[in-house]
Design a protein around this motif. Structure first.
Motif, mmCIF file in Angstrom:
data_model
loop_
_atom_site.group_PDB
_atom_site.id
_atom_site.type_symbol
_atom_site.label_atom_id
_atom_site.label_comp_id
_atom_site.label_asym_id
_atom_site.label_seq_id
_atom_site.Cartn_x
_atom_site.Cartn_y
_atom_site.Cartn_z
ATOM 1 N N ALA B 69 0.842 -1.209 0.000
ATOM 2 C CA ALA B 69 0.000 0.000 0.000
ATOM 3 C C ALA B 69 0.871 1.251 0.000
ATOM 4 O O ALA B 69 0.552 2.243 -0.652
ATOM 5 N N LYS B 70 1.975 1.199 0.717
ATOM 6 C CA LYS B 70 2.866 2.362 0.782
ATOM 7 C C LYS B 70 3.465 2.637 -0.593
ATOM 8 O O LYS B 70 3.446 3.764 -1.086
ATOM 9 N N VAL B 71 3.966 1.576 -1.232
ATOM 10 C CA VAL B 71 4.598 1.758 -2.538
ATOM 11 C C VAL B 71 3.562 2.245 -3.555
ATOM 12 O O VAL B 71 3.851 3.098 -4.396
ATOM 13 N N ASP B 73 0.993 4.095 -2.840
ATOM 14 C CA ASP B 73 0.820 5.523 -2.534
ATOM 15 C C ASP B 73 1.889 6.360 -3.223
ATOM 16 O O ASP B 73 1.600 7.436 -3.753
ATOM 17 N N GLU B 74 3.123 5.882 -3.211
ATOM 18 C CA GLU B 74 4.222 6.650 -3.814
ATOM 19 C C GLU B 74 3.965 6.819 -5.312
ATOM 20 O O GLU B 74 4.241 7.876 -5.882
ATOM 21 N N ALA B 75 3.433 5.780 -5.948
ATOM 22 C CA ALA B 75 3.063 5.900 -7.368
ATOM 23 C C ALA B 75 2.029 7.012 -7.518
ATOM 24 O O ALA B 75 2.133 7.864 -8.408
ATOM 25 N N GLY B 76 1.050 7.020 -6.620
ATOM 26 C CA GLY B 76 0.021 8.063 -6.640
ATOM 27 C C GLY B 76 0.634 9.446 -6.477
ATOM 28 O O GLY B 76 0.289 10.374 -7.212
ATOM 29 N N HIS B 77 1.576 9.565 -5.540
ATOM 30 C CA HIS B 77 2.225 10.864 -5.318
ATOM 31 C C HIS B 77 2.916 11.340 -6.598
ATOM 32 O O HIS B 77 2.844 12.509 -6.959
ATOM 33 N N GLY B 78 3.590 10.405 -7.244
ATOM 34 C CA GLY B 78 4.250 10.747 -8.502
ATOM 35 C C GLY B 78 3.234 11.288 -9.502
ATOM 36 O O GLY B 78 3.477 12.305 -10.161
ATOM 37 N N VAL B 127 13.401 8.252 5.928
ATOM 38 C CA VAL B 127 13.296 8.859 4.595
ATOM 39 C C VAL B 127 11.922 9.506 4.430
ATOM 40 O O VAL B 127 11.806 10.665 4.021
ATOM 41 N N ASP B 128 10.868 8.767 4.793
ATOM 42 C CA ASP B 128 9.542 9.384 4.734
ATOM 43 C C ASP B 128 9.427 10.481 5.783
ATOM 44 O O ASP B 128 8.775 11.509 5.553
ATOM 45 N N GLY B 129 10.085 10.278 6.922
ATOM 46 C CA GLY B 129 10.075 11.308 7.968
ATOM 47 C C GLY B 129 10.684 12.611 7.471
ATOM 48 O O GLY B 129 10.120 13.688 7.669
ATOM 49 N N GLU B 156 -1.334 11.299 3.178
ATOM 50 C CA GLU B 156 -1.024 9.872 3.024
ATOM 51 C C GLU B 156 0.301 9.488 3.661
ATOM 52 O O GLU B 156 0.534 8.317 3.946
ATOM 53 N N GLU B 157 1.173 10.478 3.850
ATOM 54 C CA GLU B 157 2.532 10.158 4.296
ATOM 55 C C GLU B 157 2.610 9.637 5.724
ATOM 56 O O GLU B 157 3.516 8.869 6.045
ATOM 57 N N SER B 158 1.685 10.069 6.571
ATOM 58 C CA SER B 158 1.905 9.778 7.982
ATOM 59 C C SER B 158 1.867 8.271 8.254
ATOM 60 O O SER B 158 2.613 7.764 9.087
ATOM 61 N N PHE B 159 1.036 7.560 7.499
ATOM 62 C CA PHE B 159 1.040 6.100 7.665
ATOM 63 C C PHE B 159 2.385 5.502 7.238
ATOM 64 O O PHE B 159 2.870 4.549 7.841
ATOM 65 N N HIS B 160 3.008 6.111 6.244
ATOM 66 C CA HIS B 160 4.297 5.596 5.770
ATOM 67 C C HIS B 160 5.332 5.619 6.879
ATOM 68 O O HIS B 160 6.075 4.663 7.088
ATOM 69 N N GLN B 161 5.378 6.748 7.583
ATOM 70 C CA GLN B 161 6.384 6.865 8.634
ATOM 71 C C GLN B 161 6.051 5.947 9.798
ATOM 72 O O GLN B 161 6.924 5.279 10.348
HETATM 73 FE FE LIG Z 1 5.985 8.131 1.516
#
Ligand SMILES: [Fe+2]
Ligand SMILES: [Fe+2]
Lengths: 95, 316
Positions: B69-71, B73-78, B127-129, B156-161
């Motif tokens: 799910a995190k990865v 999300d990163e596609a979505g961010h891109g 890194v996400d932090g 979306e980032e906070s779950f990543h960290q």
């Molecule tokens: Fe992230």
């Protein structure tokens, strides 16, 4: 290879039943079906929507930002369109 | 009437009025943003690679769904960011071309290898932090489409960290070997993470202009200091040691002092001589080339369907 870029689509999402669709962003897709599927993946991964509209960006028409003043000016001095323009006695509640 | 567009523009910026795609903007503002947003987009996309490396080897299903799910999300961010960049007048294909030919840069952090599972923890946490520290002020950046994209990203980032920190915590509460693995990951990711904030302020020539245009709200060094200050206590909870012997609380500054950053290493990685630069770029180029037939087939299918529809409406 055709090297042809997929067209750009604007995405509108209804967050929940009863609300209007709101512009959330854009994406590329070959056709409308793919645009809706991509919009689901890109813009609704966390239940952000119950309904998606996609419109090919080339069909969006907008006013010129430089003509903004002229376009919206006529509404500027019409304070009488607002309820607070009317002076009523204080003892009159709830109107 | 002589109107100074540049002064009007700056006045809008001072009044915190967002700039939108069709508004007048100085050419240099457009270029600066285009470079920054496209680099940011590339970083999200290339950033999927180091973590993608561990999806199939996640230790259990809970970790696997989270990482997947995190990865994603990163596609979505891109994608949010590419869309924002396109509003400044560069096509998506052109941006990808610049990535693939090495003309455009992406964050150097993704040129380091992910050697153990603990790296998934260290990346999420550090890194996400660091990315969050950079991105939160960008939610108020002066360019509307960029600011709106960043609001979505930050949500979306906070779950990543948190998922990264949880991985670290679990390892630190585990066996000696697991804790050692977590420490090793911290040792390798610490310095590259604090380099993510970019060169020191006195070596960052474009920063002042970006601050004046309110593209940036804080300088590189300010953000780096903030990140270090919050990360120290997080490290103490884990029972790990930050690999910097000069790190210590400075009462008079109200901040942690820290050691000298190895900028030579940073510059080398930026210049393409990091451990994984070639591998990362090759992976992106390969994905693009191998996907060509899919893009072509979808285009052909869409055209066929459009023609069919036209013919049938003509007949009716
Ligand atoms: Fe992230
Ligand atoms: Fe991200």
């Amino acid at each position: 290879m055709t090297n042809k870029e997929w067209p750009l689509w604007e995405v509108f999402i209804r967050a929940k039943q009863g609300l209007n669709h709101k512009h959330v962003g854009s994406l590329h897709a070959a056709d409308q079906t793919m645009a809706i599927e991509n919009a689901r993946d890109v813009y609704t991964r966390r239940m952000e929507g119950v309904s998606i509209w996609v419109v090919e960006s080339k069909y969006i028409h907008a006013n010129e930002p430089s003509e903004q003043d002229a376009l919206f000016d006529p509404a500027n001095d019409k304070v009488y369109r607002h309820p607070t323009f009317y002076i009523l006695p204080e003892e009159l509640n709830h109107m | 009437m002589e109107i100074n567009l540049e002064e009007q523009f700056q006045a809008k910026i001072e009044q915190e009025i967002k700039i939108e795609p069709r508004d007048w903007m100085p050419e240099k503002y457009r270029k600066t943003l285009l470079r920054q947003i496209s680099q940011h987009a590339h970083s999200e996309i290339v950033g999927m690679l180091p973590e993608g490396n561990w999806i199939t080897r996640a230790p259990n299903l809970r970790r696997k769904v989270a990482l997947l799910a995190k990865v994603q999300d990163e596609a979505g961010h891109g994608l949010y960011l590419y869309s924002a960049a396109e509003t400044l007048g560069m096509s998506r294909d052109q941006m990808l071309e610049e990535l693939h030919t090495g003309k455009a840069k992406y964050s150097s952090i993704f040129n380091y290898p992910t050697l153990t599972w603990a790296d998934m923890g260290a990346i999420g946490w550090l890194v996400d932090g660091a990315a969050i520290m950079n991105q939160v002020p960008l939610c108020r950046t002066s360019y509307g489409p960029y600011a709106r994209a960043m609001v979505r990203v930050c949500k979306e980032e906070s779950f990543h960290q948190r998922q990264g920190y949880e991985i670290m915590l679990t390892l630190c509460k585990g066996s000696e070997a697991q804790k050692a693995m977590a420490q090793d990951a911290l040792n390798r990711w610490w310095w590259p993470s604090i380099m993510m904030f970019g060169p020191n302020d006195d070596n960052s020539p474009n920063s002042a202009q970006s601050m004046k245009w309110k593209i940036k709200r804080f300088s590189n060094d300010e953000l780096r200091q903030k990140f270090i200050d919050v990360t120290v206590s997080q490290t103490e909870i884990l029972g790990l040691t930050i690999p910097d012997k000069d790190l210590k609380w400075n009462e008079s500054r109200g901040h942690y002092d820290f050691g000298t950053i190895n900028w030579e290493e940073f510059n080398n990685v930026v210049a393409g001589k990091g451990p994984c630069n070639k591998e990362r770029l090759n992976a992106r180029v390969k994905a693009w080339e191998n996907g060509a037939w899919v893009r072509d087939a979808a285009t052909a299918y869409a055209e066929k369907r459009a023609n069919k529809k036209n013919n049938s409406t003509e007949a009716a």
